[in-house]
Scaffold this motif. Structure first.
Motif, PDB file in Angstrom:
ATOM      1  N   ARG A  23       0.815  -1.214   0.000  1.00  0.00           N
ATOM      2  CA  ARG A  23       0.000   0.000   0.000  1.00  0.00           C
ATOM      3  C   ARG A  23       0.852   1.269   0.000  1.00  0.00           C
ATOM      4  NH1 ARG A  23       0.021   2.157   5.038  1.00  0.00           N
ATOM      5  NH2 ARG A  23      -1.562   3.676   4.445  1.00  0.00           N
ATOM      6  N   GLY A  24       2.182   1.115  -0.176  1.00  0.00           N
ATOM      7  CA  GLY A  24       3.052   2.269  -0.353  1.00  0.00           C
ATOM      8  C   GLY A  24       4.011   2.575   0.771  1.00  0.00           C
ATOM      9  N   THR A  25       3.982   1.789   1.839  1.00  0.00           N
ATOM     10  CA  THR A  25       4.898   2.021   2.960  1.00  0.00           C
ATOM     11  C   THR A  25       6.339   1.775   2.531  1.00  0.00           C
ATOM     12  OG1 THR A  25       3.216   1.360   4.561  1.00  0.00           O
ATOM     13  CG2 THR A  25       5.511   1.266   5.296  1.00  0.00           C
ATOM     14  N   LYS A  26       7.245   2.646   2.979  1.00  0.00           N
ATOM     15  CA  LYS A  26       8.667   2.489   2.692  1.00  0.00           C
ATOM     16  C   LYS A  26       9.300   1.605   3.762  1.00  0.00           C
ATOM     17  CE  LYS A  26       8.381   5.251  -0.826  1.00  0.00           C
ATOM     18  NZ  LYS A  26       8.413   4.699  -2.197  1.00  0.00           N
ATOM     19  N   VAL A  27       9.874   0.491   3.346  1.00  0.00           N
ATOM     20  CA  VAL A  27      10.489  -0.460   4.262  1.00  0.00           C
ATOM     21  C   VAL A  27      12.012  -0.378   4.120  1.00  0.00           C
ATOM     22  CG1 VAL A  27      10.670  -2.878   4.962  1.00  0.00           C
ATOM     23  CG2 VAL A  27       8.491  -1.987   4.070  1.00  0.00           C
ATOM     24  N   ILE A  28      12.695  -0.137   5.244  1.00  0.00           N
ATOM     25  CA  ILE A  28      14.155   0.004   5.254  1.00  0.00           C
ATOM     26  C   ILE A  28      14.733  -1.079   6.155  1.00  0.00           C
ATOM     27  CG2 ILE A  28      16.069   1.595   5.690  1.00  0.00           C
ATOM     28  CD1 ILE A  28      13.830   3.826   5.856  1.00  0.00           C
ATOM     29  N   LEU A  71      13.155  -8.035   0.497  1.00  0.00           N
ATOM     30  CA  LEU A  71      11.796  -7.536   0.395  1.00  0.00           C
ATOM     31  C   LEU A  71      11.660  -6.064   0.793  1.00  0.00           C
ATOM     32  CD1 LEU A  71       9.971 -10.671   1.810  1.00  0.00           C
ATOM     33  CD2 LEU A  71       9.716  -9.755  -0.489  1.00  0.00           C
ATOM     34  N   ALA A  72      12.755  -5.464   1.262  1.00  0.00           N
ATOM     35  CA  ALA A  72      12.714  -4.057   1.669  1.00  0.00           C
ATOM     36  C   ALA A  72      12.856  -3.136   0.460  1.00  0.00           C
ATOM     37  CB  ALA A  72      13.830  -3.774   2.666  1.00  0.00           C
ATOM     38  N   ASN A  73      12.361  -1.901   0.600  1.00  0.00           N
ATOM     39  CA  ASN A  73      12.579  -0.897  -0.448  1.00  0.00           C
ATOM     40  C   ASN A  73      14.044  -0.485  -0.488  1.00  0.00           C
ATOM     41  OD1 ASN A  73       9.618  -0.265   0.711  1.00  0.00           O
ATOM     42  ND2 ASN A  73       9.682   0.210  -1.475  1.00  0.00           N
ATOM     43  N   MET A  74      14.681  -0.540   0.689  1.00  0.00           N
ATOM     44  CA  MET A  74      16.073  -0.117   0.787  1.00  0.00           C
ATOM     45  C   MET A  74      16.815  -0.978   1.795  1.00  0.00           C
ATOM     46  SD  MET A  74      17.524   3.667   1.775  1.00  0.00           S
ATOM     47  CE  MET A  74      19.286   4.026   1.658  1.00  0.00           C
ATOM     48  N   TYR A  75      17.983  -1.465   1.401  1.00  0.00           N
ATOM     49  CA  TYR A  75      18.827  -2.235   2.313  1.00  0.00           C
ATOM     50  C   TYR A  75      20.131  -1.484   2.524  1.00  0.00           C
ATOM     51  CZ  TYR A  75      22.293  -5.618   3.902  1.00  0.00           C
ATOM     52  OH  TYR A  75      23.307  -6.232   4.590  1.00  0.00           O
ATOM     53  N   VAL A  76      20.524  -1.362   3.803  1.00  0.00           N
ATOM     54  CA  VAL A  76      21.776  -0.693   4.157  1.00  0.00           C
ATOM     55  C   VAL A  76      22.634  -1.673   4.941  1.00  0.00           C
ATOM     56  CG1 VAL A  76      22.846   1.229   5.381  1.00  0.00           C
ATOM     57  CG2 VAL A  76      20.627   1.551   4.263  1.00  0.00           C
ATOM     58  N   GLU A  96      25.785   9.523   1.590  1.00  0.00           N
ATOM     59  CA  GLU A  96      24.651   9.607   0.678  1.00  0.00           C
ATOM     60  C   GLU A  96      23.587   8.565   1.011  1.00  0.00           C
ATOM     61  OE1 GLU A  96      28.043  11.620  -0.730  1.00  0.00           O
ATOM     62  OE2 GLU A  96      27.847   9.454  -0.288  1.00  0.00           O
ATOM     63  N   GLN A  97      24.022   7.329   1.294  1.00  0.00           N
ATOM     64  CA  GLN A  97      23.058   6.277   1.603  1.00  0.00           C
ATOM     65  C   GLN A  97      22.401   6.528   2.963  1.00  0.00           C
ATOM     66  OE1 GLN A  97      24.556   2.227   2.024  1.00  0.00           O
ATOM     67  NE2 GLN A  97      22.773   1.445   0.882  1.00  0.00           N
ATOM     68  N   TRP A  98      23.207   6.949   3.943  1.00  0.00           N
ATOM     69  CA  TRP A  98      22.651   7.269   5.256  1.00  0.00           C
ATOM     70  C   TRP A  98      21.634   8.401   5.147  1.00  0.00           C
ATOM     71  CZ3 TRP A  98      23.407  12.035   7.778  1.00  0.00           C
ATOM     72  CH2 TRP A  98      22.895  12.109   9.075  1.00  0.00           C
ATOM     73  N   MET A  99      21.942   9.392   4.309  1.00  0.00           N
ATOM     74  CA  MET A  99      21.052  10.534   4.135  1.00  0.00           C
ATOM     75  C   MET A  99      19.739  10.106   3.489  1.00  0.00           C
ATOM     76  SD  MET A  99      21.014  13.657   4.985  1.00  0.00           S
ATOM     77  CE  MET A  99      19.433  14.461   4.993  1.00  0.00           C
ATOM     78  N   GLN A 100      19.772   9.096   2.644  1.00  0.00           N
ATOM     79  CA  GLN A 100      18.539   8.573   2.049  1.00  0.00           C
ATOM     80  C   GLN A 100      17.613   8.019   3.124  1.00  0.00           C
ATOM     81  OE1 GLN A 100      20.618   6.144  -1.279  1.00  0.00           O
ATOM     82  NE2 GLN A 100      18.545   6.461  -2.034  1.00  0.00           N
ATOM     83  N   VAL A 101      18.200   7.320   4.098  1.00  0.00           N
ATOM     84  CA  VAL A 101      17.409   6.774   5.209  1.00  0.00           C
ATOM     85  C   VAL A 101      16.791   7.912   6.013  1.00  0.00           C
ATOM     86  CG1 VAL A 101      17.480   5.418   7.339  1.00  0.00           C
ATOM     87  CG2 VAL A 101      18.830   4.701   5.355  1.00  0.00           C
ATOM     88  N   VAL A 102      17.599   8.936   6.326  1.00  0.00           N
ATOM     89  CA  VAL A 102      17.112  10.080   7.095  1.00  0.00           C
ATOM     90  C   VAL A 102      15.924  10.731   6.393  1.00  0.00           C
ATOM     91  CG1 VAL A 102      17.684  12.357   8.021  1.00  0.00           C
ATOM     92  CG2 VAL A 102      19.382  10.515   8.105  1.00  0.00           C
ATOM     93  N   GLN A 103      16.076  10.991   5.111  1.00  0.00           N
ATOM     94  CA  GLN A 103      15.008  11.658   4.357  1.00  0.00           C
ATOM     95  C   GLN A 103      13.750  10.804   4.301  1.00  0.00           C
ATOM     96  OE1 GLN A 103      17.070  12.433   0.675  1.00  0.00           O
ATOM     97  NE2 GLN A 103      17.730  14.476   1.333  1.00  0.00           N
ATOM     98  N   MET A 104      13.925   9.495   4.158  1.00  0.00           N
ATOM     99  CA  MET A 104      12.772   8.599   4.091  1.00  0.00           C
ATOM    100  C   MET A 104      11.993   8.606   5.405  1.00  0.00           C
ATOM    101  SD  MET A 104      12.850   4.733   2.488  1.00  0.00           S
ATOM    102  CE  MET A 104      13.891   5.260   1.134  1.00  0.00           C
ATOM    103  N   LEU A 105      12.731   8.656   6.530  1.00  0.00           N
ATOM    104  CA  LEU A 105      12.076   8.678   7.843  1.00  0.00           C
ATOM    105  C   LEU A 105      11.382  10.017   8.087  1.00  0.00           C
ATOM    106  CD1 LEU A 105      14.798   6.956  10.084  1.00  0.00           C
ATOM    107  CD2 LEU A 105      12.710   5.945   9.172  1.00  0.00           C
TER     108      LEU A 105
END
Length: 395
Positions: free
Chosen positions: A50-55, A67-72, A188-197
């Motif tokens: 339904r559109g939730t961002k999973v990290i 299965l996550a939208n983003m893996y770090v 850059e990758q860490w900042m992507q997580v911050v922005q997503m949250l």
């Protein structure tokens, strides 16, 4: 540290996995949720649909990562730096949910002027007693109070003694450069997580954090979870649908066994089990022979546990009824069993190995496969005369 905490309003954490479908973002750390908690993870999959961002932030790539939208990928043991840097970003860039934080947390409250943080005392807080290795004197951690005992506040959040400014100074060390050097994660990758949250929190949106033993079994596990709570409070994600911090339990009956309780050192409601150990200047043990002594040593003058007098009296009445009126019973406290030492699982296993334990009731765990040093656990179990396993499944 007198960090961020709820003061009033609807506090609490996510309790049921079903609520994850209401989340706009789900951060999973310290857990391979898809494989270890597949029933709960089904709700994460629904949320994603339904559109939730999973990290997923974890040292290992797993089915959860897939299965996550983003893996770090992070270095093992670096979680607290990763979270600390996000907290610093929120504070320095005013990316926190201001109205929520000001009205439903203690950020505006003033801490006593004699409080000192780790930068001032080379890694420790004020009140530390080097001889006992404990924070024996926590008076400096208290709020500044008016004549009625009410905490003083600064709604502008500018006073150097308010919780907000103390947090700013404390988390200043957690820079993006520190994330790169300690966590092994690019800025850059860490900042992507911050922005997503940030984008999925606030007035109209909420995010959840899910963790498991990948956090709790670290030596600093309590502080990692505390950092997660601070992060969620800053984002306004506590006490709201789809928000919270979800502890993913490792066994079907552990939470229930804890609440009942079956742990040797807890009464129902997570109150400490009274101790039979008397005051000793060499061991620094304190007496809990009376109800008043128990409340003095087990309770707290501030925070939620300042309510422990009401909790313990309520428990005694529930257990002993009208008998608590017996003048010799100390409100029923005299009848509660008192512990005489460390009776935890691992210590008991060593005693079992030495032949000092004859029988064993086993609730809510599988030591032959899941406890520290399973080979030793199996040898210890062999020494028993009898054992009863009460479980939902054959183990």
């Amino acid at each position: 540290m007198p960090g961020l905490g709820t003061t009033y309003g609807r506090g609490g954490a996510t309790t049921f996995p079903q609520d994850l479908v209401n989340s706009d973002s789900i951060l999973i750390m310290g857990s391979n949720m898809a494989e270890a908690h597949p029933v709960a993870f089904a709700n994460v999959v629904k949320a994603k649909e339904r559109g939730t961002k999973v990290i997923h932030v974890d040292p290992h790539y797993s089915r959860t990562s897939a299965l996550a939208n983003m893996y770090v990928s992070t270095r093992a043991g670096s979680d607290i730096v990763f979270l600390g840097a996000i907290i610093r970003y929120l504070l320095e860039h005013k990316a926190y949910f201001h109205e929520y934080v000001l009205n439903y947390t203690n950020v505006a409250m003033l801490i006593r002027e004699d409080f000192q943080d780790t930068e001032e005392l080379d890694g420790i807080f004020s009140g530390y007693d080097a001889e006992t290795g404990t924070y024996a004197d926590q008076n400096s951690w208290d709020y500044q109070r008016d004549e009625y005992g009410k905490p003083l506040t600064d709604p502008t959040l500018q006073d150097e003694h308010c919780v907000f400014q103390i947090m700013r100074r404390h988390f200043a060390r957690y820079t993006p450069e520190m994330v790169e050097s300690v966590c092994g994660v690019s800025r850059e990758q860490w900042m992507q997580v911050v922005q997503m949250l940030v984008e999925n929190s606030g007035r109209e949106r909420t995010g959840a954090i899910c963790y498991a033993v990948g956090w709790t079994q670290q030596s600093k596990g309590v502080q990692i979870i505390r950092a997660a709570a601070i992060l969620q409070l800053l984002l306004g994600n506590i006490g709201r649908p789809g928000g919270g911090v979800m502890a993913l339990r490792g066994h079907a009956s552990i939470q229930g066994s804890t609440d009942v309780p079956t742990l040797y050192d807890l009464l129902a409601g997570y109150m400490p089990q009274p101790s039979a150990l008397l005051t000793d200047k060499h061991t620094n043990k304190v007496s809990q022979q009376t109800l008043a002594e128990y409340i003095e040593t087990a309770g707290a003058k501030t925070g939620w546990w300042s309510n422990i007098p009401a909790y313990i009296v309520s428990l005694l009445k529930a257990w002993y009824g009208e008998n608590v009126l017996d003048k010799d019973s100390d409100s029923g406290y005299r009848w509660i069993a008192k512990i005489t030492g460390d009776h935890s699982h691992l210590v008991t296993s060593y005693a079992m190995l030495d032949g000092k334990v004859k029988g064993y009731f086993l609730f809510g765990q599988n030591p032959a496969a899941g406890s520290t040093n399973s080979r030793m656990q199996r040898k210890a179990l062999e020494q028993l005369d009898w054992m009863v396993v009460r479980d939902l499944y054959e183990v």
